[in-house]
Design an enzyme around this catalytic site. Structure first.
Site, PDB file in Angstrom:
ATOM      1  N   CYS A  97     -14.702  24.649  -0.577  1.00  0.00           N
ATOM      2  CA  CYS A  97     -13.822  25.228  -1.603  1.00  0.00           C
ATOM      3  C   CYS A  97     -14.601  25.880  -2.746  1.00  0.00           C
ATOM      4  O   CYS A  97     -14.032  26.631  -3.535  1.00  0.00           O
ATOM      5  CB  CYS A  97     -12.863  24.185  -2.142  1.00  0.00           C
ATOM      6  N   HIS A 238      -9.829  26.279  -9.012  1.00  0.00           N
ATOM      7  CA  HIS A 238      -9.518  26.096  -7.592  1.00  0.00           C
ATOM      8  C   HIS A 238      -8.139  25.435  -7.485  1.00  0.00           C
ATOM      9  O   HIS A 238      -7.872  24.432  -8.151  1.00  0.00           O
ATOM     10  CB  HIS A 238     -10.610  25.234  -6.962  1.00  0.00           C
ATOM     11  N   ASN A 268      -3.680  24.359  -1.036  1.00  0.00           N
ATOM     12  CA  ASN A 268      -5.121  24.515  -1.182  1.00  0.00           C
ATOM     13  C   ASN A 268      -5.645  25.410  -0.060  1.00  0.00           C
ATOM     14  O   ASN A 268      -5.604  25.028   1.108  1.00  0.00           O
ATOM     15  CB  ASN A 268      -5.761  23.120  -1.122  1.00  0.00           C
TER      16      ASN A 268
HETATM   17  O1  UT7 Z   1     -10.552  21.069  -2.255  1.00  0.00           O
HETATM   18  C1  UT7 Z   1     -10.638  19.675  -2.376  1.00  0.00           C
HETATM   19  C2  UT7 Z   1      -9.633  19.065  -1.426  1.00  0.00           C
HETATM   20  N1  UT7 Z   1      -9.124  17.785  -1.719  1.00  0.00           N
HETATM   21  C3  UT7 Z   1      -8.344  17.451  -2.783  1.00  0.00           C
HETATM   22  O2  UT7 Z   1      -8.128  18.175  -3.709  1.00  0.00           O
HETATM   23  C4  UT7 Z   1      -7.700  16.084  -2.719  1.00  0.00           C
HETATM   24  C5  UT7 Z   1      -7.712  15.319  -4.017  1.00  0.00           C
HETATM   25  N2  UT7 Z   1      -6.811  14.187  -3.930  1.00  0.00           N
HETATM   26  C6  UT7 Z   1      -5.460  14.342  -4.047  1.00  0.00           C
HETATM   27  O3  UT7 Z   1      -4.966  15.449  -4.229  1.00  0.00           O
HETATM   28  C7  UT7 Z   1      -4.620  13.104  -3.999  1.00  0.00           C
HETATM   29  O4  UT7 Z   1      -5.460  11.969  -3.874  1.00  0.00           O
HETATM   30  C8  UT7 Z   1      -3.575  13.092  -2.829  1.00  0.00           C
HETATM   31  C9  UT7 Z   1      -2.486  14.115  -3.133  1.00  0.00           C
HETATM   32  C10 UT7 Z   1      -4.250  13.403  -1.519  1.00  0.00           C
HETATM   33  C11 UT7 Z   1      -2.929  11.724  -2.743  1.00  0.00           C
HETATM   34  O5  UT7 Z   1      -2.296  11.416  -3.972  1.00  0.00           O
HETATM   35  P1  UT7 Z   1      -2.564  10.007  -4.675  1.00  0.00           P
HETATM   36  O6  UT7 Z   1      -1.715   9.952  -5.863  1.00  0.00           O
HETATM   37  O7  UT7 Z   1      -4.066   9.862  -4.856  1.00  0.00           O
HETATM   38  O8  UT7 Z   1      -2.040   8.991  -3.588  1.00  0.00           O
HETATM   39  P2  UT7 Z   1      -2.828   7.824  -2.844  1.00  0.00           P
HETATM   40  O9  UT7 Z   1      -3.769   8.360  -1.831  1.00  0.00           O
HETATM   41  O10 UT7 Z   1      -3.367   6.892  -3.892  1.00  0.00           O
HETATM   42  O11 UT7 Z   1      -1.628   7.121  -2.100  1.00  0.00           O
HETATM   43  C12 UT7 Z   1      -0.538   6.488  -2.803  1.00  0.00           C
HETATM   44  C13 UT7 Z   1       0.513   6.140  -1.794  1.00  0.00           C
HETATM   45  C14 UT7 Z   1      -0.041   5.449  -0.541  1.00  0.00           C
HETATM   46  O12 UT7 Z   1       0.904   4.481  -0.132  1.00  0.00           O
HETATM   47  P3  UT7 Z   1       0.655   2.921  -0.446  1.00  0.00           P
HETATM   48  O13 UT7 Z   1      -0.649   2.604   0.221  1.00  0.00           O
HETATM   49  O14 UT7 Z   1       0.599   2.827  -1.942  1.00  0.00           O
HETATM   50  O15 UT7 Z   1       1.848   2.286   0.164  1.00  0.00           O
HETATM   51  C15 UT7 Z   1      -0.074   6.547   0.477  1.00  0.00           C
HETATM   52  O16 UT7 Z   1       0.030   6.086   1.796  1.00  0.00           O
HETATM   53  O17 UT7 Z   1       1.169   7.330  -1.334  1.00  0.00           O
HETATM   54  C16 UT7 Z   1       1.154   7.347   0.100  1.00  0.00           C
HETATM   55  N3  UT7 Z   1       1.115   8.733   0.558  1.00  0.00           N
HETATM   56  C17 UT7 Z   1       2.216   9.458   0.738  1.00  0.00           C
HETATM   57  N4  UT7 Z   1       3.528   9.169   0.598  1.00  0.00           N
HETATM   58  C18 UT7 Z   1       4.413  10.130   0.861  1.00  0.00           C
HETATM   59  C19 UT7 Z   1       0.018   9.510   0.826  1.00  0.00           C
HETATM   60  N5  UT7 Z   1       0.422  10.731   1.210  1.00  0.00           N
HETATM   61  C20 UT7 Z   1       1.779  10.719   1.166  1.00  0.00           C
HETATM   62  C21 UT7 Z   1       2.766  11.684   1.436  1.00  0.00           C
HETATM   63  N6  UT7 Z   1       4.062  11.355   1.270  1.00  0.00           N
HETATM   64  N7  UT7 Z   1       2.437  12.941   1.836  1.00  0.00           N
END
Ligand code: UT7
Length: 314
Positions: A97, A238, A268
């Protein structure tokens, strides 16, 4: 167009979750059979048309991409041939990225050293082919796109519109965002777990890294130039996640009215995200000649890149 409603039918997620955690509402996905060079060819053609230049005037074509058509030949060589840039040298850049800004740094170096007059940089990605459609942590984030810019040597030898760069990489955290299979470590010619052919990401870790590195790289660059955040007319980050951007701009202390975002419609798009946002900012009148613009990106590697320019279209 792949909407959040489409994704609700694909994985266990909701529009509400995606919008509140990322800001993304829809993404563009290539048609079956299309590959990265197909997008790069369109973007390259659009850039040349906007700049009123012929393909034969291009000395170097750089394609930042981490989702090439093949391991080789490069997307840039395929694209150069397709657009008729037969005099151009061509190479791809793999900085994920951060790739577009790395590409601009290469373009500037080529132009300032006198090795080239006109360098075309086209960020192009088809992340939909390396994203697991059943992994709700990643499939909601990424989209496909290409966009670019032409870097031209000033005939009068005037000062460059590039004010400075801040580029970096921390390979010790490479496993936080990785496609394990398909290279020489785990070749696709050997048996593998199909999930390993897709993006694997530690979302929380990348989130933390991103908010910190946007702030750090922008401030380091401004500091080196003897400037402050008040000298930035427009910030084009980005387009990974609205929450990452909001956290980072809060820490930087820049007003949201001076930040351009369009991830709502594209998600993204990796190396294409910054030039795509720049092009839309220009079309929306948010990016105007003479403005000092800070572009800043981060991504797998882990890598980061910031570039401060005075926007001077020909
Ligand atoms: O160019 C660089 C590319 N990468 C990035 O920019 C990624 C950076 N990270 C992020 O954008 C965020 O970490 C995410 C959007 C990927 C995830 O958001 P988060 O607030 O960090 O969520 P999390 O990974 O801490 O997950 C919280 C909960 C989990 O459930 P439990 O374990 O608390 O029950 C996940 O399983 O949300 C759940 N979850 C979802 N729920 C509904 C993860 N993805 C989803 C989803 N829909 N799509």
């Amino acid at each position: 167009i792949l909407s959040n409603a489409d994704l609700e039918r694909q994985v266990d997620t909701t529009d509400e979750w995606i919008v509140s955690r990322t800001g993304i509402r829809e993404r563009r996905i290539v048609a079956p059979g299309q590959a990265t060079s197909d997008l790069a060819i369109l973007a390259a053609t659009n850039v040349l048309e906007a700049a009123q230049r012929g393909a034969d005037e291009i000395d170097v074509l750089i394609v930042p991409t981490c989702t090439p058509d093949h391991l080789f030949p490069s997307v840039s060589a395929i694209t150069a041939n397709a657009i008729g840039a037969h005099a151009a040298a061509a190479f791809d850049i793999q900085a994920v990225c951060s790739g577009f800004i790395y590409g601009l740094a290469q373009a500037l170096a080529l132009v300032e050293s006198g090795l080239a007059q006109n360098v075309l940089v086209v960020g192009a990605e088809v992340f939909s082919r390396v994203t697991n459609p059943h992994d709700r942590g990643t499939c909601i984030l990424f989209g496909d796109a290409a966009a670019g810019a032409l870097v031209v040597r000033d005939e009068d030898g005037g000062p460059s519109g590039f004010l400075g760069f801040e580029l970096g990489a921390d390979g010790s955290r490479g496993d936080q965002l990785i496609v394990p299979v398909g290279g020489t470590r785990h070749p696709a010619s050997e048996p593998f777990d199909p999930d390993d052919a897709y993006v694997q990401m530690n979302g929380r870790e990348v989130f933390r890294f991103a908010t910190r590195v946007i702030e750090d790289s922008v401030l380091r660059l401004l500091d080196r130039l003897g400037m402050t955040i008040d000298d930035v007319d427009l910030l084009v980050p980005h387009q990974a996640n609205q929450r990452i951007i909001d956290h980072a701009i809060g820490r930087l202390g820049i007003d949201a009215t001076r930040v351009f975002n369009n991830l709502e419609h594209y998600g993204n798009t990796s190396a294409a995200s910054i030039p795509l946002a720049m092009a839309e900012a220009r079309d929306a009148g948010a990016l105007r000649p003479g403005m000092r613009v800070m572009m800043v990106g981060f991504g797998a590697g882990l890598t980061w890149a910031a570039c401060f320019v005075r926007y001077e279209p020909e």
